[in-house]
Every structure is written in structure tokens, then in C-alpha cells.
Scaffold this active site. Structure first.
Site, PDB file in Angstrom:
ATOM      1  N   THR A 128       0.820  -1.209   0.000  1.00 58.66           N
ATOM      2  CA  THR A 128       0.000   0.000   0.000  1.00 58.66           C
ATOM      3  C   THR A 128       0.856   1.261   0.000  1.00 58.66           C
ATOM      4  OG1 THR A 128      -1.705  -1.164   1.254  1.00 58.66           O
ATOM      5  CG2 THR A 128      -1.835   1.242   1.197  1.00 58.66           C
ATOM      6  N   ARG A 156     -11.789 -10.444  -3.683  1.00 58.38           N
ATOM      7  CA  ARG A 156     -11.710  -9.588  -2.498  1.00 58.38           C
ATOM      8  C   ARG A 156     -11.346  -8.166  -2.882  1.00 58.38           C
ATOM      9  NH1 ARG A 156      -7.186  -6.613   0.187  1.00 58.38           N
ATOM     10  NH2 ARG A 156      -7.726  -6.499   2.392  1.00 58.38           N
ATOM     11  N   GLY A 180      -2.595  -1.133   6.352  1.00 59.25           N
ATOM     12  CA  GLY A 180      -2.704  -2.197   7.335  1.00 59.25           C
ATOM     13  C   GLY A 180      -3.739  -3.222   6.938  1.00 59.25           C
ATOM     14  N   ASP A 181      -4.403  -3.794   7.917  1.00 58.33           N
ATOM     15  CA  ASP A 181      -5.405  -4.826   7.686  1.00 58.33           C
ATOM     16  C   ASP A 181      -6.680  -4.179   7.166  1.00 58.33           C
ATOM     17  OD1 ASP A 181      -7.214  -6.906   7.727  1.00 58.33           O
ATOM     18  OD2 ASP A 181      -6.552  -7.701   9.649  1.00 58.33           O
TER      19      ASP A 181
END
Length: 263
Positions: A128, A156, A180-181
Site C-alpha cells: 500500500t 476480495r 494495514g489490515d
């Protein structure tokens, strides 16, 4: 995803294949359509029709090596939960089902405590890039680009193309970027919260910490970070589950300055 903090226009693409430059494709959506997001094969077709190179094979030697190793490791990790499988690579079927009135319902726990999962997010499994830019007039733009989580389930879409999650900007207030997640973070729209907290008077450091803390209270094992910058250029970061670094470059600086944020 790209966002214009002056007009609040957003352009985004998701699940796009065959085109290397996702951020330029997102900008084309913002500049040349009245939509906000295009997805899948049609997003690729749009980007190519607007002049971006393609179709292009995006597989690399490294990605193929990782995929082969993953298959040899019985397709683990794979982000699935509450499933039964013929073998470790599927096919997969829901487990703990009950037939109620002729319909099948998953017996998921919809009420009660949230069961923590071990996060697949980390320093080496995603790419990212989230950025905020101020021009000389004080206008703000943000952008986020990513290939997404490694070994994700096909189809996804994470937080990268979601305005308010991976990034958000408003000329009147400031901007935020996140990493992050994404599967967890997009449920909280942390960058929207950061900007709105700064609108209410919080300094960037407190706004960033509050957004991360809100997620951590529900998901104590999540891994993620945000940076916040107000319209005056004051910036800060906050993180959970890892040590986060972000870089800044402003007028008069010969190079970027890297800031380290501890969890």
C-alpha cells in the site's frame, strides 16, 4: 483511489486486471466519468479505452514463485473461516449450518463478543502507498494504490479504493492516509474519522490516535496505521500492532524526512 479535497470528487477502481497503473485509472474515473468506482474487467476495459497501456500480463517471476510455494503449502494462509474443505485447497463449504423453514442459515455468532483472528497483515505481504499532496493554493488531494493482501480470496476488495478508509481529504480541514489490515479498517472508515475529528478541533496526533484506538478496542489483534495532516501542514501518525513510518517533504526541503511512530 484518488480524491480531490476541493470538490470532494473521488475516482476509484477495484479488482482490476491487465492494467499496471491503478492510480491513473482511478484518476481517469474521477476526471472523465460521473461515477466514483469501476470494478473488474470493465474497469480494465475503461482504463485501456482511455489510453492506458494494456492488456498486460501482471504476473512476475516473484509472484509466480510465491503462488507455487503457497499451493505446495496446502493453500495456507487463505483468509477463509468457518468452512469445511475437500482438501486444503478446496472446494470449500460452510460448516455449522442449520435448515430453518426450507432455508439454510449460517450459525455465525452475530451477537456477543468478537472473536479475534490472527491477522495476515504485516510489513511484507502488501504494498500500500497512501499519499496526501498540498498545492500552492492550499488545495489537497489524496491517493492510495495497492495490489491488496497476499493470498486473498479471488474477488476480495480491501480498503484501498474506499474513500474514508484508505484516504480522505477536505481542503477546509486536512487529510489522512491509512495502511494495514484493510478488511478490518474499512469497517471503521478511519480516515473519515480523522478528518472529521480535526474539523472538530483535534490536533492531528490526537485525531490519528483516536481513530486507531477505536479499531483496537474492537479488534485488539489488528495491524494498521494512519497519518493525519491538517490544512496548516501539522502532521502526525498513529499505529497498532507494528512500528509505522511515514515520510514528509515540504517547501525548502532537499529530501524527504522520515517519521517513526511507535504502537
Amino acid at each position: 483511489m484518488v480524491m480531490n479535497g476541493a470538490t470532494m470528487e473521488v475516482g476509484a477502481v477495484a479488482a482490476m486486471r491487465y492494467v499496471t497503473d491503478g492510480i491513473r485509472a482511478a484518476r481517469l474515473v474521477m476526471q472523465h466519468t460521473e461515477h466514483t468506482m469501476l470494478v473488474g474487467e470493465k474497469a480494465s476495459s475503461f482504463a485501456i479505452s482511455m489510453g492506458l497501456p494494456g492488456p498486460t500480463n501482471l504476473s512476475s517471476t516473484e509472484s509466480m514463485r510465491k503462488w507455487i510455494k503457497w499451493k505446495e503449502n496446502r493453500c495456507q494462509p487463505n483468509f477463509r473461516k468457518n468452512v469445511l474443505h475437500i482438501d486444503s485447497c478446496g472446494p470449500y463449504h460452510p460448516k455449522d449450518k442449520a435448515d430453518l423453514g426450507g432455508r439454510t442459515y449460517l450459525m455465525d455468532s452475530l451477537v456477543g463478543t468478537i472473536v479475534s483472528k490472527s491477522s495476515h497483515a504485516g510489513l511484507h505481504n502488501h504494498d500500500t502507498i497512501s499519499m496526501a499532496v498540498f498545492d500552492k493554493m492550499g488545495h489537497i488531494a489524496v491517493g492510495t494504490s495497492t495490489n491488496g493482501a497476499t493470498f486473498k480470496i479471488p474477488g476480495r476488495v480491501g480498503d484501498g479504493p474506499i474513500a474514508g478508509s484508505s484516504a480522505y481529504a477536505d481542503d477546509e480541514v486536512g487529510a489522512c492516509g491509512a495502511t494495514g489490515d484493510g478488511d478490518i479498517m474499512m469497517r471503521f472508515l478511519p480516515c473519515y474519522q480523522v478528518v472529521e475529528s480535526m474539523r472538530l478541533g483535534l490536533e492531528p496526533k490526537l485525531a490519528a490516535k483516536e481513530a486507531i484506538s477505536r479499531i483496537a478496542r474492537k479488534y485488539p489483534e489488528f495491524v494498521g496505521a494512519v497519518f493525519a495532516v491538517n490544512k496548516n501542514g501539522v502532521h502526525a501518525g498513529a499505529c497498532h500492532g507494528w512500528t509505522f513510518q511515514y515520510s514528509v517533504r515540504g517547501p525548502g526541503m532537499n529530501d524527504v524526512e522520515v517519521f517513526t511512530v511507535l504502537p
